[in-house]
Design an enzyme around this catalytic site. Structure first.
Site, PDB file in Angstrom:
ATOM      1  CB  SER A  14       1.109  -6.004   4.003  1.00 58.18           C
ATOM      2  OG  SER A  14       0.441  -6.361   2.820  1.00 58.18           O
ATOM      3  NE  ARG A  15       1.622  -5.993  -3.089  1.00 53.22           N
ATOM      4  CZ  ARG A  15       1.052  -6.989  -3.769  1.00 53.22           C
ATOM      5  NH1 ARG A  15       1.248  -8.225  -3.393  1.00 53.22           N
ATOM      6  NH2 ARG A  15       0.313  -6.740  -4.816  1.00 53.22           N
ATOM      7  CB  SER A 139      -4.723   6.121 -10.466  1.00 54.65           C
ATOM      8  OG  SER A 139      -3.970   5.989 -11.657  1.00 54.65           O
ATOM      9  CE1 TYR A 152      -6.061   0.774 -10.254  1.00 56.35           C
ATOM     10  CE2 TYR A 152      -5.422   2.365 -11.933  1.00 56.35           C
ATOM     11  CZ  TYR A 152      -5.238   1.814 -10.683  1.00 56.35           C
ATOM     12  OH  TYR A 152      -4.242   2.286  -9.870  1.00 56.35           O
TER      13      TYR A 152
HETATM   14  P1  NAI Z   1       0.327  -3.265  -4.672  1.00 52.08           P
HETATM   15  O1  NAI Z   1      -0.361  -4.266  -5.512  1.00 52.08           O
HETATM   16  O2  NAI Z   1       1.793  -3.401  -4.423  1.00 52.08           O
HETATM   17  O3  NAI Z   1      -0.383  -3.118  -3.252  1.00 52.08           O
HETATM   18  C1  NAI Z   1      -1.784  -3.101  -3.132  1.00 52.08           C
HETATM   19  C2  NAI Z   1      -2.127  -3.503  -1.746  1.00 52.08           C
HETATM   20  O4  NAI Z   1      -3.553  -3.564  -1.623  1.00 52.08           O
HETATM   21  C3  NAI Z   1      -1.587  -4.889  -1.401  1.00 52.08           C
HETATM   22  O5  NAI Z   1      -1.079  -4.860  -0.089  1.00 52.08           O
HETATM   23  C4  NAI Z   1      -2.839  -5.750  -1.487  1.00 52.08           C
HETATM   24  O6  NAI Z   1      -2.768  -6.890  -0.666  1.00 52.08           O
HETATM   25  C5  NAI Z   1      -3.879  -4.790  -1.005  1.00 52.08           C
HETATM   26  N1  NAI Z   1      -5.235  -5.196  -1.359  1.00 52.08           N
HETATM   27  C6  NAI Z   1      -5.700  -5.548  -2.575  1.00 52.08           C
HETATM   28  N2  NAI Z   1      -6.985  -5.906  -2.497  1.00 52.08           N
HETATM   29  C7  NAI Z   1      -7.350  -5.758  -1.200  1.00 52.08           C
HETATM   30  C8  NAI Z   1      -8.545  -5.966  -0.481  1.00 52.08           C
HETATM   31  N3  NAI Z   1      -9.654  -6.429  -1.092  1.00 52.08           N
HETATM   32  N4  NAI Z   1      -8.571  -5.709   0.847  1.00 52.08           N
HETATM   33  C9  NAI Z   1      -7.457  -5.260   1.469  1.00 52.08           C
HETATM   34  N5  NAI Z   1      -6.290  -5.057   0.860  1.00 52.08           N
HETATM   35  C10 NAI Z   1      -6.230  -5.300  -0.464  1.00 52.08           C
HETATM   36  O7  NAI Z   1      -0.012  -1.870  -5.333  1.00 52.08           O
HETATM   37  P2  NAI Z   1       0.586  -0.401  -5.148  1.00 52.08           P
HETATM   38  O8  NAI Z   1       1.236  -0.049  -6.419  1.00 52.08           O
HETATM   39  O9  NAI Z   1       1.304  -0.248  -3.878  1.00 52.08           O
HETATM   40  O10 NAI Z   1      -0.794   0.417  -5.107  1.00 52.08           O
HETATM   41  C11 NAI Z   1      -1.353   0.995  -3.968  1.00 52.08           C
HETATM   42  C12 NAI Z   1      -2.463   1.934  -4.386  1.00 52.08           C
HETATM   43  O11 NAI Z   1      -1.938   2.940  -5.239  1.00 52.08           O
HETATM   44  C13 NAI Z   1      -3.571   1.231  -5.199  1.00 52.08           C
HETATM   45  O12 NAI Z   1      -4.822   1.785  -4.848  1.00 52.08           O
HETATM   46  C14 NAI Z   1      -3.218   1.595  -6.620  1.00 52.08           C
HETATM   47  O13 NAI Z   1      -4.356   1.575  -7.446  1.00 52.08           O
HETATM   48  C15 NAI Z   1      -2.670   2.993  -6.435  1.00 52.08           C
HETATM   49  N6  NAI Z   1      -1.830   3.447  -7.509  1.00 52.08           N
HETATM   50  C16 NAI Z   1      -0.667   2.789  -7.848  1.00 52.08           C
HETATM   51  C17 NAI Z   1       0.110   3.240  -8.877  1.00 52.08           C
HETATM   52  C18 NAI Z   1       1.375   2.569  -9.279  1.00 52.08           C
HETATM   53  O14 NAI Z   1       1.939   2.960 -10.318  1.00 52.08           O
HETATM   54  N7  NAI Z   1       1.887   1.601  -8.552  1.00 52.08           N
HETATM   55  C19 NAI Z   1      -0.275   4.426  -9.652  1.00 52.08           C
HETATM   56  C20 NAI Z   1      -1.498   5.051  -9.224  1.00 52.08           C
HETATM   57  C21 NAI Z   1      -2.227   4.559  -8.189  1.00 52.08           C
END
Ligand code: NAI
Length: 244
Positions: A14-15, A139, A152
């Site tokens: 969703s984001r 990551s 993490y």
């Molecule tokens: P974000 O925090 O913006 O989005 C994470 C999403 O996962 C949100 O929509 C959240 O509601 C959802 N979520 C969290 N727990 C959940 C659950 N138990 N069940 C279902 N949905 C759940 O984070 P972002 O940055 O978009 O990250 C997405 C992926 O990329 C994550 O796995 C993160 O670890 C990974 N990542 C992000 C990096 C960054 O710099 N932003 C770098 C490397 C990896």
């Protein structure tokens, strides 16, 4: 459109990175189901994706029963998933000395067990159809570590073992499983970085900028599509050269 007839499930869609990936897959012609803890937000986000017929669904990926129910719902509405993107992830940072059991468990449950739960729920359908792609969002922290993130980093390194083992298990049916390891991508997850932390980071990134969700999404679309048909069990780093 190379993903026409594809049915994609994107967790945490969703984001941030998940939404960007879902948007690219929809542009490629796939029907997309967004799974997120907040079902209303997931439905709103699904309504904004290009093309029609997408789906938003509430699901906590750490909850095995909820995952089974969500995948049954998606299958009933759109058909059996052919693309799974395990993107849902959380951080709960603190040094090991101060880390509580709950803080460790929560991150492993969402980031690693969540990916296992989802893969197990869709794999039978993929095996039957002899068609499927699984993409796991890891990551660079899973490759090189980071102080304050033992939970993490362990979850993201675990994702790599899961990816390679599953790739070996299902390759005989033509199903591919790859991991994407992003560096620092501008999303709500990294919004807490201070200006001075960002400046320090930039000195370590040869391409001279933080990543944006689209940098990850374009790779995900490529890996999900037929142009990547001979690529499986790989970890592709998207980090502007930070960890080369
Ligand atoms: P974000 O925090 O913006 O989005 C994470 C999403 O996962 C949100 O929509 C959240 O509601 C959802 N979520 C969290 N727990 C959940 C659950 N138990 N069940 C279902 N949905 C759940 O984070 P972002 O940055 O978009 O990250 C997405 C992926 O990329 C994550 O796995 C993160 O670890 C990974 N990542 C992000 C990096 C960054 O710099 N932003 C770098 C490397 C990896």
């Amino acid at each position: 459109m190379e993903l026409e007839h594809g049915i994609a499930v994107v967790t945490g869609g969703s984001r941030g990175i998940g939404l960007a990936v879902a948007t690219e897959l929809a542009r490629g012609g796939a029907k997309v189901a967004l799974l997120a803890r907040d079902g209303v937000r997931a439905m709103e986000a699904a309504g904004g994706l290009p093309g029609g017929g997408h789906l938003g669904c509430s699901c906590d990926v750490a909850d095995t029963a909820a995952v089974g129910e969500a995948v049954r719902h998606v299958t009933g509405e759109l058909g059996s998933p052919t693309i799974l993107v395990n993107n849902a992830g959380i951080t709960r940072d603190t040094i090991l000395l101060r880390m509580k059991d709950e803080t460790w468990d929560e991150v492993i449950d969402v980031n690693l067990k969540g990916a296992f739960n989802m893969a197990r729920a869709v794999i039978r359908g993929m095996l039957k159809r002899r068609d499927g792609v699984i993409l796991n969002i890891s990551s660079v922290v899973g490759l090189v570590g980071n102080p304050g993130q033992v939970n993490y980093a362990a979850s993201k390194a675990g994702i790599l073992g899961l990816t390679k083992s599953l790739a070996r298990e299902v390759a005989f049916r033509g199903i591919r499983c790859n991991a994407i390891a992003p560096g620092y991508i501008e999303t709500e997850m990294t919004a807490a970085l201070t200006e001075s932390q960002t400046q320090t980071l930039l000195t370590r990134i040869p391409l001279g900028r933080l990543g944006v969700p689209d940098d990850v999404a374009s790779l995900a679309r490529f890996l999900a599509g037929p142009a990547a048909r001979y690529i499986t069990g790989q970890v592709v780093v998207v980090d502007g050269g930070m960890t080369m």
